[in-house]
Design an enzyme around this catalytic site. Sequence first.
Site, PDB file in Angstrom:
ATOM      1  N   ARG A  90       0.619  -1.300   0.085  1.00  0.00           N
ATOM      2  CA  ARG A  90       0.094   0.083   0.003  1.00  0.00           C
ATOM      3  C   ARG A  90       0.929   1.188  -0.056  1.00  0.00           C
ATOM      4  NH1 ARG A  90      -2.594  -4.086   1.602  1.00  0.00           N
ATOM      5  NH2 ARG A  90      -0.881  -4.429   2.956  1.00  0.00           N
ATOM      6  N   THR A  91       2.028   1.309   1.020  1.00  0.00           N
ATOM      7  CA  THR A  91       2.697   2.700   0.822  1.00  0.00           C
ATOM      8  C   THR A  91       3.405   3.059  -0.419  1.00  0.00           C
ATOM      9  OG1 THR A  91       3.056   2.100   3.263  1.00  0.00           O
ATOM     10  CG2 THR A  91       4.576   3.838   2.352  1.00  0.00           C
ATOM     11  N   LYS A 119      26.969  -4.948  -3.564  1.00  0.00           N
ATOM     12  CA  LYS A 119      28.195  -5.055  -4.269  1.00  0.00           C
ATOM     13  C   LYS A 119      29.429  -4.495  -3.048  1.00  0.00           C
ATOM     14  CE  LYS A 119      26.755  -4.616  -9.102  1.00  0.00           C
ATOM     15  NZ  LYS A 119      27.115  -3.807 -10.210  1.00  0.00           N
ATOM     16  N   ARG A 140      12.099   3.531   2.320  1.00  0.00           N
ATOM     17  CA  ARG A 140      11.530   2.690   3.325  1.00  0.00           C
ATOM     18  C   ARG A 140      12.529   1.746   3.517  1.00  0.00           C
ATOM     19  NH1 ARG A 140       6.045  -0.894   4.272  1.00  0.00           N
ATOM     20  NH2 ARG A 140       5.507   1.149   4.968  1.00  0.00           N
ATOM     21  N   HIS A 173       6.436   6.149  11.050  1.00  0.00           N
ATOM     22  CA  HIS A 173       5.842   6.124   9.802  1.00  0.00           C
ATOM     23  C   HIS A 173       4.746   7.500   9.824  1.00  0.00           C
ATOM     24  CE1 HIS A 173       4.100   4.532   6.036  1.00  0.00           C
ATOM     25  NE2 HIS A 173       4.124   3.357   6.418  1.00  0.00           N
TER      26      HIS A 173
END
Length: 360
Positions: A90-91, A119, A140, A173
């Site tokens: 959803r986000t 890497k 996120r 959040h």
Amino acid sequence: MTAHLDNHTVPSWDLFRKFTIEKRIAFFALDRHPVHILYARQFTRTFLDELYILTNKIRLIAKTNHGKSWLSTLLENRRVMLYFAQPSTRTFLSFATACETMGMRFYDVRSLETSSEMKGETFEDTIRTFSSYFDLVILRHATPNYAEHAAIVLNRSRRPIPLINAGSSKDEHPTQALLDIFTLRKSFEKLGGLSRKTVMLVGDLKRGRTVRSLAVLLAQFAPIHIIFCAPKELAIDDEIIAFLKDHNVTCTQTTDFEANLPKTDAVYMTRTQSEYTDAKSLASSSKAYHTAAYTLTQKHLNHLKPNSIIMHPLPRKNEIAREIDNDPRAMYWRQVRNGMWTRCALIAKIFNIEKKILDH
């Protein structure tokens, strides 16, 4: 007037991480450039009021094809990086559609396995690479304080660009809290507003970043009462309780879900945050949480007020029975839709096109 930061005055991460939370928030004040959205505590009541008006205006404009086309011209020369190093449905989609609605071209990295960090590249170099190509980073990550660290890296670079925290470990959040507040205000708009209401937050409150951010924003609508309902193992942090009491919010902590339902105007259910725990502690916390004592079922609906609402940040496990989805008090699918509009409005404020939209 927006204050532009001189990158020579930006502290190093090693110094910044020693700041108190109050000093960190002051450093990232929303009247500075670039605007970074990192904490729920950045938002004032004035900001929330402005965002509420702007979100409603964007929703209204988008009701017509002409309005949708007009919105898509506003930021058509801007590019966005969606760097989601933690799972999201959803986000991610909410931000992607918000960017598209405002005309922005977006690109994404949705796994560290496709990043040069695999890497051995430092994340500082990854973030600075993004600033070379894009006008906004939406981030996120599962690592604590990653969003703050990235914002410091950007501010110390020659091309500082805005950053939005789309979920940072167990910490914050903030944009979920914004859409939750919008949903609450919209739901109670004709019922006296959000102030003086009782909101019950239920479930894994210890590790749930959504409830931490929402509780902080609810303080902007004091006087208000918050009931924290959770097993003792998953109770809300004392630091959040102390913050709320300092801001004229009355709080109750309880393990009795059913007894408190009739008192609530809004019940906010959450899932177990199993991704933040080892197998041994997960077994005990899940046993405590996944019981009828912390699950909203159809039999509970008669205990709720007729004008109360049911919320959930999603995804859910079994904490809300599917049979409840079509009850008029169920607002969690409305939350999903509201998230897109709220994030459209937030992006508009970051790029200073609020007046243009309100004058339309």
